[in-house]
Design a protein around this motif. Structure first.
Motif, PDB file in Angstrom:
ATOM      1  N   PHE A 127      42.322 159.744  76.383  1.00 16.90           N
ATOM      2  CA  PHE A 127      43.749 159.529  76.157  1.00 16.90           C
ATOM      3  C   PHE A 127      44.264 158.478  77.151  1.00 16.90           C
ATOM      4  CE2 PHE A 127      43.070 164.106  75.138  1.00 16.90           C
ATOM      5  CZ  PHE A 127      43.240 164.015  73.760  1.00 16.90           C
ATOM      6  N   PRO A 128      44.005 157.193  76.908  1.00 13.70           N
ATOM      7  CA  PRO A 128      44.361 156.146  77.878  1.00 13.70           C
ATOM      8  C   PRO A 128      45.863 155.905  78.018  1.00 13.70           C
ATOM      9  CG  PRO A 128      43.526 155.165  75.865  1.00 13.70           C
ATOM     10  CD  PRO A 128      43.315 156.631  75.732  1.00 13.70           C
ATOM     11  N   LEU A 129      46.680 156.466  77.123  1.00 14.58           N
ATOM     12  CA  LEU A 129      48.117 156.205  77.162  1.00 14.58           C
ATOM     13  C   LEU A 129      48.898 157.271  77.932  1.00 14.58           C
ATOM     14  CD1 LEU A 129      48.787 154.960  73.517  1.00 14.58           C
ATOM     15  CD2 LEU A 129      47.886 153.726  75.474  1.00 14.58           C
ATOM     16  N   ASN A 145      36.842 172.091  74.893  1.00 16.34           N
ATOM     17  CA  ASN A 145      38.182 171.886  74.333  1.00 16.34           C
ATOM     18  C   ASN A 145      38.762 170.572  74.870  1.00 16.34           C
ATOM     19  OD1 ASN A 145      38.714 174.769  73.070  1.00 16.34           O
ATOM     20  ND2 ASN A 145      37.914 175.111  75.128  1.00 16.34           N
ATOM     21  N   PRO A 146      38.127 169.444  74.562  1.00 14.85           N
ATOM     22  CA  PRO A 146      38.518 168.173  75.192  1.00 14.85           C
ATOM     23  C   PRO A 146      39.895 167.669  74.776  1.00 14.85           C
ATOM     24  CG  PRO A 146      36.915 167.788  73.461  1.00 14.85           C
ATOM     25  CD  PRO A 146      36.998 169.264  73.626  1.00 14.85           C
ATOM     26  N   ASN A 147      40.467 168.205  73.710  1.00 13.96           N
ATOM     27  CA  ASN A 147      41.791 167.756  73.270  1.00 13.96           C
ATOM     28  C   ASN A 147      42.919 168.674  73.732  1.00 13.96           C
ATOM     29  OD1 ASN A 147      40.697 165.555  71.856  1.00 13.96           O
ATOM     30  ND2 ASN A 147      40.346 166.796  70.038  1.00 13.96           N
ATOM     31  N   ASP A 148      42.561 169.697  74.483  1.00 10.98           N
ATOM     32  CA  ASP A 148      43.554 170.653  74.973  1.00 10.98           C
ATOM     33  C   ASP A 148      43.988 170.237  76.380  1.00 10.98           C
ATOM     34  OD1 ASP A 148      45.092 172.782  75.757  1.00 10.98           O
ATOM     35  OD2 ASP A 148      43.715 174.315  75.038  1.00 10.98           O
ATOM     36  N   LEU A 149      45.182 169.663  76.487  1.00 14.02           N
ATOM     37  CA  LEU A 149      45.654 169.174  77.789  1.00 14.02           C
ATOM     38  C   LEU A 149      45.899 170.299  78.783  1.00 14.02           C
ATOM     39  CD1 LEU A 149      48.112 166.230  77.026  1.00 14.02           C
ATOM     40  CD2 LEU A 149      45.804 166.133  77.947  1.00 14.02           C
ATOM     41  N   THR A 150      46.170 171.494  78.293  1.00 13.10           N
ATOM     42  CA  THR A 150      46.370 172.615  79.228  1.00 13.10           C
ATOM     43  C   THR A 150      45.077 172.924  79.981  1.00 13.10           C
ATOM     44  OG1 THR A 150      45.871 174.238  77.482  1.00 13.10           O
ATOM     45  CG2 THR A 150      48.172 173.608  77.780  1.00 13.10           C
ATOM     46  N   LYS A 151      43.930 172.752  79.317  1.00 13.54           N
ATOM     47  CA  LYS A 151      42.637 172.966  79.993  1.00 13.54           C
ATOM     48  C   LYS A 151      42.427 171.900  81.072  1.00 13.54           C
ATOM     49  CE  LYS A 151      41.294 176.217  77.029  1.00 13.54           C
ATOM     50  NZ  LYS A 151      41.096 177.634  77.402  1.00 13.54           N
ATOM     51  N   TRP A 152      42.748 170.657  80.728  1.00 15.26           N
ATOM     52  CA  TRP A 152      42.614 169.571  81.702  1.00 15.26           C
ATOM     53  C   TRP A 152      43.549 169.801  82.889  1.00 15.26           C
ATOM     54  CZ3 TRP A 152      38.854 166.052  81.678  1.00 15.26           C
ATOM     55  CH2 TRP A 152      38.207 165.763  80.477  1.00 15.26           C
ATOM     56  N   GLU A 153      44.756 170.240  82.584  1.00 18.71           N
ATOM     57  CA  GLU A 153      45.739 170.461  83.647  1.00 18.71           C
ATOM     58  C   GLU A 153      45.248 171.518  84.637  1.00 18.71           C
ATOM     59  OE1 GLU A 153      49.197 169.563  85.628  1.00 18.71           O
ATOM     60  OE2 GLU A 153      48.483 168.621  83.778  1.00 18.71           O
ATOM     61  N   LYS A 154      44.660 172.575  84.126  1.00 20.82           N
ATOM     62  CA  LYS A 154      44.129 173.625  85.002  1.00 20.82           C
ATOM     63  C   LYS A 154      43.001 173.090  85.884  1.00 20.82           C
ATOM     64  CE  LYS A 154      45.280 177.535  81.991  1.00 20.82           C
ATOM     65  NZ  LYS A 154      44.732 178.628  81.138  1.00 20.82           N
ATOM     66  N   LEU A 155      42.129 172.278  85.296  1.00 18.25           N
ATOM     67  CA  LEU A 155      41.019 171.717  86.062  1.00 18.25           C
ATOM     68  C   LEU A 155      41.526 170.797  87.165  1.00 18.25           C
ATOM     69  CD1 LEU A 155      38.038 171.092  86.579  1.00 18.25           C
ATOM     70  CD2 LEU A 155      38.158 169.361  84.759  1.00 18.25           C
ATOM     71  N   LEU A 156      42.455 169.897  86.828  1.00 16.69           N
ATOM     72  CA  LEU A 156      42.962 168.949  87.817  1.00 16.69           C
ATOM     73  C   LEU A 156      43.752 169.649  88.918  1.00 16.69           C
ATOM     74  CD1 LEU A 156      44.060 166.106  85.359  1.00 16.69           C
ATOM     75  CD2 LEU A 156      41.927 166.290  86.661  1.00 16.69           C
ATOM     76  N   LYS A 157      44.489 170.687  88.565  1.00 20.18           N
ATOM     77  CA  LYS A 157      45.217 171.457  89.578  1.00 20.18           C
ATOM     78  C   LYS A 157      44.256 172.185  90.504  1.00 20.18           C
ATOM     79  CE  LYS A 157      49.673 172.265  87.318  1.00 20.18           C
ATOM     80  NZ  LYS A 157      50.592 173.289  86.731  1.00 20.18           N
ATOM     81  N   ALA A 158      43.169 172.679  89.939  1.00 23.28           N
ATOM     82  CA  ALA A 158      42.170 173.367  90.760  1.00 23.28           C
ATOM     83  C   ALA A 158      41.529 172.394  91.753  1.00 23.28           C
ATOM     84  CB  ALA A 158      41.104 173.989  89.867  1.00 23.28           C
ATOM     85  N   LEU A 159      41.241 171.169  91.304  1.00 27.92           N
ATOM     86  CA  LEU A 159      40.673 170.163  92.204  1.00 27.92           C
ATOM     87  C   LEU A 159      41.658 169.808  93.314  1.00 27.92           C
ATOM     88  CD1 LEU A 159      38.982 167.842  89.554  1.00 27.92           C
ATOM     89  CD2 LEU A 159      37.823 169.309  91.212  1.00 27.92           C
ATOM     90  N   ARG A 206      35.175 161.715  87.906  1.00 33.08           N
ATOM     91  CA  ARG A 206      34.635 161.973  86.571  1.00 33.08           C
ATOM     92  C   ARG A 206      35.654 162.704  85.694  1.00 33.08           C
ATOM     93  NH1 ARG A 206      30.515 164.453  88.061  1.00 33.08           N
ATOM     94  NH2 ARG A 206      31.234 166.602  87.759  1.00 33.08           N
ATOM     95  N   SER A 207      36.369 163.663  86.277  1.00 32.29           N
ATOM     96  CA  SER A 207      37.340 164.441  85.501  1.00 32.29           C
ATOM     97  C   SER A 207      38.482 163.562  85.003  1.00 32.29           C
ATOM     98  CB  SER A 207      37.891 165.594  86.350  1.00 32.29           C
ATOM     99  OG  SER A 207      36.855 166.467  86.752  1.00 32.29           O
ATOM    100  N   TYR A 208      39.060 162.769  85.906  1.00 32.42           N
ATOM    101  CA  TYR A 208      40.172 161.913  85.502  1.00 32.42           C
ATOM    102  C   TYR A 208      39.725 160.836  84.517  1.00 32.42           C
ATOM    103  CZ  TYR A 208      43.980 163.614  88.452  1.00 32.42           C
ATOM    104  OH  TYR A 208      44.987 164.374  88.997  1.00 32.42           O
ATOM    105  N   GLU A 209      38.570 160.249  84.746  1.00 30.17           N
ATOM    106  CA  GLU A 209      38.125 159.170  83.869  1.00 30.17           C
ATOM    107  C   GLU A 209      37.720 159.690  82.489  1.00 30.17           C
ATOM    108  OE1 GLU A 209      35.305 156.624  85.733  1.00 30.17           O
ATOM    109  OE2 GLU A 209      36.815 155.761  87.089  1.00 30.17           O
ATOM    110  N   ASN A 210      37.155 160.889  82.422  1.00 27.79           N
ATOM    111  CA  ASN A 210      36.851 161.475  81.118  1.00 27.79           C
ATOM    112  C   ASN A 210      38.133 161.749  80.332  1.00 27.79           C
ATOM    113  OD1 ASN A 210      34.118 161.406  81.523  1.00 27.79           O
ATOM    114  ND2 ASN A 210      33.925 163.541  82.131  1.00 27.79           N
ATOM    115  N   LEU A 211      39.146 162.273  81.033  1.00 28.31           N
ATOM    116  CA  LEU A 211      40.425 162.538  80.370  1.00 28.31           C
ATOM    117  C   LEU A 211      41.077 161.237  79.906  1.00 28.31           C
ATOM    118  CD1 LEU A 211      42.937 164.193  79.584  1.00 28.31           C
ATOM    119  CD2 LEU A 211      43.662 164.054  81.979  1.00 28.31           C
TER     120      LEU A 211
END
Length: 733
Positions: A92-94, A43-57, A83-88
């Motif tokens: 979405f560079p903006l 789900n690469p376009n779901d920011l809630t998934k990214w947020e959970k991953l980054l919070k876990a890290l 890798r996680s931040y750079e993939n995100l």
């Protein structure tokens, strides 16, 4: 050699384009972090998934390694964070907030230099973010070890000048200006650099314009008047005071000149702010956001109005230049050009996925830049940003881009780009997803490109090669339509390109190529029979079952060009019973057939006096376009022939019967039976529905109207009545 452009969007990693594998388990347990990474990949376009991953890290860091000793932090964690931040952020560079969070995390893991490196990459990826530039400059200033170090000072000044070039005209750029002015004031008061900053900022219409005017009035007496005021204007002041040089002016006169000049600047800037304020006040969202898409779309019209206003101002200045001495207006035109460009860049932050604004930007550059080389390079840069960053469904600008290349003589570059685009949409490159609409539009663009860059002989020869590979039944394929290409004839459609395109063709695209080929035959005189031979050999090919363009060509060819009623009847008859075209298209063909027959009624009957089919065309027209499949026998037959459930049922019966031929099955009756099963619940099949068991009409017991005594039929009996109110079983998929 032409410059190659990678048109694979930056948010797509070819190595991670496929669906991620399920997380591995150990002793029956799944690593929570690995599970979050799996969710992000799927789900690469779901920011809630990214947020959970980054919070876990971040939580792992806080719980285990927040003591301050970076040597204890494992490299695996550092690599995972990076890798996680750079993939995100490559997707979405903006997202400036995530760039800042990444910088802070890097500081925790690897120190100050690593954090600054992230900010440097941030302003490179998102150069029109004042927020990121302010943080980046703040970090550089904090690391300034020696204020007398010319190298460090020049480095910082180079960076802040770059920041001002990109963002200094932004109406709300006061935070950036404040940081830079504060830095120069801390280095040396009344310096030349500080004066240049105030000379620039006081002329720019900013939200805090009055603040900078007040600050400048407090220090401007510390500078020589001739350093504050441009030479031409200073000469005018000398003439007013009847002086020949600045040395002849008294201190009071110099102060009067400075005050008068700064007041004029302030008045001019104030007028510009007043003009812009109605537009600026209508904009509330200036950042890129995936959560505020409806709000952003509501403000898009306000951005467009603002852009139109600024472009009109540019045009007015441009039109007035020939009537002026040129110098003053040219400076005004340059400033207005920079203002429009800055506004476009601002508008593209929240409206990044809006193709129309990108194209409006390109159109403005096309009318404003006079130097052809600069115009091409600047416009190419905008196109490249768009085609490599916009989502794949943004097809409009991607197909206009090769036309821009062709217009500028970049023929090979345009051809390579279109082939790469075809690979992308065919699903063989990038996300491995077949995008039908974009794919077909790209095929059409390739055909247009070939027709433009090659002569007709080479173009038709290329089409024939492709058709012969995919339609072996091409009539008289050994007989070329035109003379073969000359041995020494140079063609941009090389064998490598042709092989690549051929491998990417499918039934949808080959039908488009066939239509293009047939139109070329039609344009050349004497190919009527060849076109009909092609039809007779290939009309029942599966590639044309859903091709509107193919059948539209032959309806027009036989009905509107040659008025061949017999051939037109066959074409329309086949379409309405054997193809899979939409009903609206079939109905339009029936209308054409009706009009042609009606307009040529005398000659039609003269040619086929004993053919009752012509009468049916005129009499049955309304039933043929009816939406009821009970009355519309052609539609019933067409739908029955293409229904997958009926085909599957035929195959199953054939297997059970173990017969060499498919058992006889009335497809039309089966279609009606299937439709009855979900008549009460459209889309949901219910096999056991209430039905009449003693339909008297089927038993020959109808009521006769010729007899004097009418015998009433028995009351109807039903089956499955008890299931009428039963719960519906909905599909799980």
């Amino acid at each position: 050699m032409s410059k190659s452009i990678n048109i694979l969007p930056k948010d797509i990693n070819p190595e991670e384009s496929a669906v991620a594998e399920e997380p591995t388990t150990e002793n029956g347990k799944i690593d929570p972090l690995e599970l979050l990474q799996h969710d992000v990949k799927n789900n690469p376009n779901d920011l809630t998934k990214w947020e959970k991953l980054l919070k876990a890290l971040d939580q792992i860091y806080q719980e285990r390694y927040s003591s301050g000793n970076r040597d204890l932090i494992p490299e695996a964690l550092k690599k995972t964070v990076k890798r996680s931040y750079e993939n995100l952020l490559s997707r979405f560079p903006l997202l400036s907030n995530y760039w800042k969070a990444y910088s802070i995390f890097e500081f925790k893991l690897n120190g100050t230099k690593a954090s600054i490196d992230v900010l440097e990459k941030a302003v490179s990826s998102f150069p029109h973010s004042m927020e990121l530039w302010t943080d980046y400059l703040s970090a550089l200033i904090l690391t300034l070890g020696d204020k007398d170090d010319d190298y460090q000072l020049s480095s910082i000044r180079f960076q802040y000048n770059e920041a001002l070039k990109l963002n200094g005209l932004n109406f709300s750029s006061h935070t950036l200006w404040d940081k830079i002015i504060e830095f120069e004031t801390s280095i040396k008061e009344n310096s030349r650099e500080l004066l240049e900053l105030y000379r620039k900022v006081t002329k720019i219409p900013l939200y805090q314009y009055a603040q900078y005017y007040n600050q400048f009035t407090q220090i401007n007496k510390n500078y020589d008047a001739e350093k504050i005021i441009p030479k031409e204007e200073f000469k005018e002041y000398l003439e007013k005071f009847k002086k020949t040089s600045a040395n002849d002016l008294s201190i009071v006169e110099k102060h009067q000149i400075v005050d008068d000049y700064t007041t004029k600047v302030f008045t001019s800037t104030q007028a510009q702010v007043t003009e812009k304020w109605p537009f600026e006040s209508s904009l509330s969202i200036h950042e890129f956001s995936l959560e505020k898409v409806p709000e952003i779309e509501n403000e898009t019209e306000n951005w467009v109005k603002y852009l139109d206003h600024e472009i009109d101002n540019y045009k007015q200045i441009s039109e007035s230049i020939p009537h002026d001495n040129g110098q003053t207006k040219n400076k005004s035109l340059k400033r207005q050009f920079e203002a429009v460009v800055n506004l476009f860049e601002r508008a593209l932050v929240p409206n990044y996925y809006n193709e129309d604004i990108w194209l409006k930007y390109v159109a403005f550059l096309n009318i404003s830049l006079q130097d052809s080389e600069k115009k091409f390079d600047t416009t190419l840069h905008i196109y490249t940003r768009a085609v490599t960053n916009l989502p794949l469904d943004c097809i409009k600008i991607r197909l206009i881009y090769p036309k821009f290349l062709l217009k500028n003589g970049k023929l090979e570059m345009a051809g390579d780009y279109l082939v790469d685009l075809l690979k992308l949409f065919s699903g063989t490159q990038g996300p491995k997803i077949y995008l039908k609409e974009q794919y077909c539009l790209t095929i059409k663009s390739i055909l247009q490109y070939w027709k433009r860059v090659e002569n007709q002989r080479v173009y038709v020869d290329t089409l024939e090669k492709l058709i012969n590979e995919h339609l072996p039944k091409l009539a008289n394929s050994s007989k070329r339509t035109m003379a073969p290409s000359e041995p020494n004839e140079v063609s941009l459609i090389g064998s490598k390109v042709l092989t690549t395109v051929s491998k990417l063709l499918n039934e949808e695209s080959i039908s488009l190529i066939v239509v293009a080929y047939l139109k070329e035959l039609q344009a050349s005189q004497g190919n009527t029979e060849k076109i009909r031979e092609f039809f007779n050999a290939n009309y029942n090919h599966s590639a044309f079952k859903e091709s509107i363009a193919f059948w539209a060509f032959f309806v027009e060819f036989e009905g509107l060009i040659h008025f061949n009623i017999v051939n037109l009847r066959f074409v329309v008859g086949y379409v309405k019973s054997r193809t899979m075209l939409p009903k609206s298209v079939v109905d339009s063909f029936l209308e054409i057939e009706y009009d042609v027959v009606s307009a040529n009624l005398d000659s039609s009957y003269e040619d086929s006096r004993n053919d009752t089919g012509l009468t049916k065309i005129l009499v049955n027209k309304d039933s043929e376009i009816s939406s009821s499949i009970v009355h519309n026998s052609s539609a019933r037959k067409r739908l029955a022939n293409s229904n997958y459930k009926i085909r599957n049922l035929e195959a199953a019966k054939a297997k059970l019967a173990n017969a060499s031929k498919t058992p006889v099955l009335n497809r039309e009756e089966e279609l009606l039976r299937i439709l009855r099963t979900h008549v009460a619940h459209p889309g949901i099949f219910v096999e056991a529905i209430p039905d009449v068991t003693n339909k008297f009409m089927n038993e020959g017991n109808g009521i006769s109207l010729t007899k004097s005594k009418i015998v009433l039929p028995p009351f109807p009996t039903f089956k499955n009545v008890e299931k009428a109110s039963a719960a519906i079983t909905y599909p799980t998929q």
